[in-house]
Scaffold this motif. Sequence first.
Motif, short mmCIF file in Angstrom:
data_model
loop_
_atom_site.label_atom_id
_atom_site.label_comp_id
_atom_site.label_asym_id
_atom_site.label_seq_id
_atom_site.Cartn_x
_atom_site.Cartn_y
_atom_site.Cartn_z
N VAL A 27 0.88 -1.17 0.00
CA VAL A 27 0.00 0.00 0.00
C VAL A 27 0.92 1.22 0.00
O VAL A 27 1.65 1.45 0.96
N HIS A 28 0.87 1.98 -1.09
CA HIS A 28 1.87 3.03 -1.32
C HIS A 28 1.18 4.35 -1.68
O HIS A 28 1.26 4.82 -2.81
N PRO A 29 0.53 4.99 -0.70
CA PRO A 29 -0.21 6.22 -1.00
C PRO A 29 0.72 7.40 -1.29
O PRO A 29 1.83 7.48 -0.77
N THR A 30 0.24 8.31 -2.12
CA THR A 30 0.94 9.57 -2.32
C THR A 30 0.50 10.54 -1.22
O THR A 30 -0.69 10.73 -0.99
N CYS A 31 1.48 11.14 -0.55
CA CYS A 31 1.18 12.07 0.53
C CYS A 31 1.64 13.49 0.21
O CYS A 31 1.67 14.36 1.08
N GLY A 32 2.04 13.73 -1.04
CA GLY A 32 2.45 15.06 -1.45
C GLY A 32 1.27 15.88 -1.94
O GLY A 32 0.11 15.49 -1.76
N PRO A 33 1.54 17.03 -2.59
CA PRO A 33 0.46 17.89 -3.08
C PRO A 33 -0.41 17.18 -4.11
O PRO A 33 0.07 16.37 -4.90
N THR A 34 -1.70 17.48 -4.09
CA THR A 34 -2.63 16.92 -5.07
C THR A 34 -3.61 18.02 -5.47
O THR A 34 -3.28 19.20 -5.33
N GLN A 35 -4.79 17.67 -5.96
CA GLN A 35 -5.71 18.72 -6.37
C GLN A 35 -6.29 19.44 -5.15
O GLN A 35 -6.28 18.92 -4.03
N GLU A 36 -6.81 20.66 -5.40
CA GLU A 36 -7.12 21.58 -4.31
C GLU A 36 -8.10 21.04 -3.27
O GLU A 36 -7.97 21.33 -2.08
N ASP A 37 -9.10 20.28 -3.68
CA ASP A 37 -10.15 19.87 -2.74
C ASP A 37 -9.91 18.50 -2.10
O ASP A 37 -10.77 17.98 -1.40
N ASP A 38 -8.74 17.91 -2.30
CA ASP A 38 -8.42 16.65 -1.66
C ASP A 38 -8.05 16.88 -0.19
O ASP A 38 -7.61 17.97 0.20
N ILE A 39 -8.20 15.84 0.62
CA ILE A 39 -7.78 15.89 2.02
C ILE A 39 -6.26 16.04 2.07
O ILE A 39 -5.53 15.42 1.29
N ASP A 40 -5.76 16.88 2.98
CA ASP A 40 -4.33 17.18 3.03
C ASP A 40 -3.51 15.93 3.36
O ASP A 40 -4.00 14.98 3.97
N GLY A 41 -2.23 15.96 2.96
CA GLY A 41 -1.37 14.81 3.09
C GLY A 41 -1.14 14.36 4.51
O GLY A 41 -1.03 13.16 4.78
N VAL A 42 -1.04 15.29 5.46
CA VAL A 42 -0.79 14.92 6.85
C VAL A 42 -1.98 14.15 7.42
O VAL A 42 -1.80 13.12 8.10
N THR A 43 -3.19 14.62 7.13
CA THR A 43 -4.38 13.91 7.60
C THR A 43 -4.47 12.52 6.97
O THR A 43 -4.77 11.54 7.65
N ARG A 44 -4.18 12.45 5.68
CA ARG A 44 -4.21 11.15 5.00
C ARG A 44 -3.21 10.19 5.66
O ARG A 44 -3.52 9.02 5.92
N TYR A 45 -2.02 10.69 5.95
CA TYR A 45 -1.00 9.86 6.59
C TYR A 45 -1.48 9.32 7.94
O TYR A 45 -1.29 8.15 8.26
N LYS A 46 -2.13 10.16 8.72
CA LYS A 46 -2.64 9.72 10.02
C LYS A 46 -3.68 8.62 9.88
O LYS A 46 -3.71 7.66 10.67
N THR A 47 -4.53 8.73 8.85
CA THR A 47 -5.53 7.67 8.64
C THR A 47 -4.87 6.36 8.24
O THR A 47 -5.30 5.28 8.65
N TYR A 48 -3.81 6.43 7.45
CA TYR A 48 -3.11 5.21 7.03
C TYR A 48 -2.45 4.54 8.22
O TYR A 48 -2.45 3.31 8.35
#
Length: 419
Positions: free
Chosen positions: A251-272
């Motif tokens: 499982v290899h999520p991208t945690c860098g910048p993405t499109q404007e309305d996506d959940i921020d990378g830090v929050t995504r990392y915490k969920t993972y």
Amino acid sequence: TMLGRRVLSALRPALGRAVRANAFPAMSQTVFGARGLKSQPHGGKLVNRMVGEAEGKEAIKACNGLTMELSERQSCDVELINVGAFSPLEGFMNEDAWTSVLQDMKLPGSGLLFGLPVVLDTNRDDLTPGKKVTLTYQGIPLAVLDIESRWKPNKALECKLSYGFTTLEHPGVRMISMERGHTYIGGKLTGLAIPKRPFPSITPADTRAALPTDKDVVAFQCRNPIHRAHYELFIRALDAPNVEPGSVVLVHPTCGPTQEDDIDGVTRYKTYEVLKAELDNPKVHWSYLPYSMHMAGPREAIQHMLIRKNYGCTHFIIGRDMAGCKSSLTGEDYYGTYDAQDLARANCDELGMQVVPSLDLVSTEQGYTTVDEAKAKGLKVNKLSGTEFRKRLRAGEDIPEWFAFKSVVKVLREEEMKK
């Protein structure tokens, strides 16, 4: 969709170079090694541009005080070049490579497949060929760039060939036209340091060392929190007909910048992280990628595949409308549901990766199953829209466990309350 047909037309040269596959293709045994061994890096060698402290100091000294502060997107590209995630690249592309990748998805000279250009942009006039510049992020030197070339790109052409579109409704077009500077500079990098990020980014070499050497490794890419359907998708991928029994998933999520309305990378990392602890499954390996999303649909699928190849993966899960996006005006999808799968299958033999198309899964009274099986058995399908999910999340209302993991929901609610 009409947009999907238009982008396939724009991508036709890439599709035309290979025969479209109708079944799971077999991995080449002679080039990429016998089954049971890890895949070879793209181009056969894993690049490592990092140097020791003494050599790094000499590289900085040679810049004569010339520095350039990077954006978050640029820092992601520098890191991925330095550690070999973009192998065989040893630096930012020069104009000939930029042109070749745009037009043919090929690196000049080697002819290796490459999905999207990797370039460094600037608005400065003092960064000229022959000079060396220290690239910093948040004031920390990350690399020294030996500037070999400088040019003003045709951004309209770049957007058209990369994304199939030139309208500002597309997030990738907005990024190139509104975020990037008017000039690109290219050249080799000397790696000095890895950026300090809120999430750990394990290098390709270390990731490969941690993966089993005698099993297939199936990569799962995502840019959003993982909900129950995503989990079912990547776990069931291990049972795909072209994946050997006993294999593992990365499982290899991208945690860098993405499109404007996506959940921020830090929050995504915490969920993972909470989900990793909850699952505690030895068949599931986790790592995080500091990659800046383009939302380029089919061509970005190729980019993701070659990156995961460098991380040691043999297979790649292609979801429906992978790396796709919608018009910010009409909400219409830019790419067709299977455009990414089509381009990936057309090029997977050349890339040396196998494709695992994602199953069309739904939640029913008997658990998750395919849409076809649910119809055949007359099963009631559970439904919860993304809009309704976000509404319940903000209101503190119940979210069914068939839709989302409780641990993930808890993190999302905690982060929502901080806003």
